[in-house]
Design a protein around this motif. Structure first.
Motif, short mmCIF file in Angstrom:
data_model
loop_
_atom_site.label_atom_id
_atom_site.label_comp_id
_atom_site.label_asym_id
_atom_site.label_seq_id
_atom_site.Cartn_x
_atom_site.Cartn_y
_atom_site.Cartn_z
N GLN A 122 -27.11 -15.49 0.72
CA GLN A 122 -27.74 -14.47 1.56
C GLN A 122 -28.86 -15.03 2.42
O GLN A 122 -29.27 -14.42 3.40
N THR A 123 -29.39 -16.19 2.04
CA THR A 123 -30.48 -16.82 2.78
C THR A 123 -30.16 -18.30 2.95
O THR A 123 -29.23 -18.82 2.36
N ALA A 127 -26.48 -19.38 5.99
CA ALA A 127 -26.15 -18.04 5.49
C ALA A 127 -25.36 -17.20 6.48
O ALA A 127 -24.52 -16.41 6.08
#
Length: 186
Positions: A122-123, A127
């Motif tokens: 997610q990061t 991502a």
């Protein structure tokens, strides 16, 4: 247990399927006019239905909602209020762009467990890249182990990158559900 599934193709829907196989009620949300491409994948079919789809859609109820519009988002949030789990496999930032990120979902249901399946997390620096099993299998070296030395590595018949991603997502979801029994939070 109510699971709301968002996303397409294999990894996220595979996680939803496994939860359905374990007895959860799974409601799969598809975008109006843009159904899950898995509906048309595979060679075998009967009565106009592809066998590949029937395997991945088993134990699920399907509905269409446009999460980009206020009415669709409101219906989705009503489902979220009653759900135990949301499984999604959009590119990171998609739900946030629609105003439906984890912060908003937890406002509606603090006990909600959210399983987010993405190719590169997610990061981090990669991502936003789309994650596909074929790429993960190549980058990881798994494809190098398969096939013949004098030819390019072949694609395996099973999408191992997606199925492993879905399986690990389910493990995380089950652990989060267990933790919720003591914390009350998703």
């Amino acid at each position: 247990m109510l699971v709301v599934e968002l996303g397409t193709l294999i990894a996220g829907p595979f996680a939803g399927r496994l939860l359905g196989d374990m007895g959860a009620r799974v409601v799969k949300i598809e975008d109006p006019g843009r159904p899950d491409p898995l509906r048309t994948w595979g060679q075998g079919e009967r009565d106009g239905r592809r066998h590949f789809w029937t395997v991945h859609a088993r134990n699920k109820e399907s509905i269409t909602l446009d999460l980009r519009c206020p009415d669709g988002a409101a219906i989705f949030l009503d489902l979220v209020a009653r759900a135990d789990v949301v499984v999604e496999n959009f590119r990171p930032g998609t739900l946030e762009k629609w105003g439906l990120g984890p912060d908003r979902l937890h406002e509606v249901n603090p006990g909600l467990v959210i399983g987010r399946v993405s190719g590169y997390g997610q990061t981090g620096p990669q991502a936003t890249r789309a994650g596909y099993a074929s790429v993960a299998e190549g980058v990881s070296g798994l494809r190098h182990l398969n096939g013949f030395p004098d030819r390019p590595p072949p694609r395996m018949a099973l999408s191992i990158g997606d199925t492993l991603g879905g399986m690990f997502a389910v493990q995380g979801i089950l652990a989060a559900l267990l933790a919720r029994t003591t914390t009350g939070r998703g």
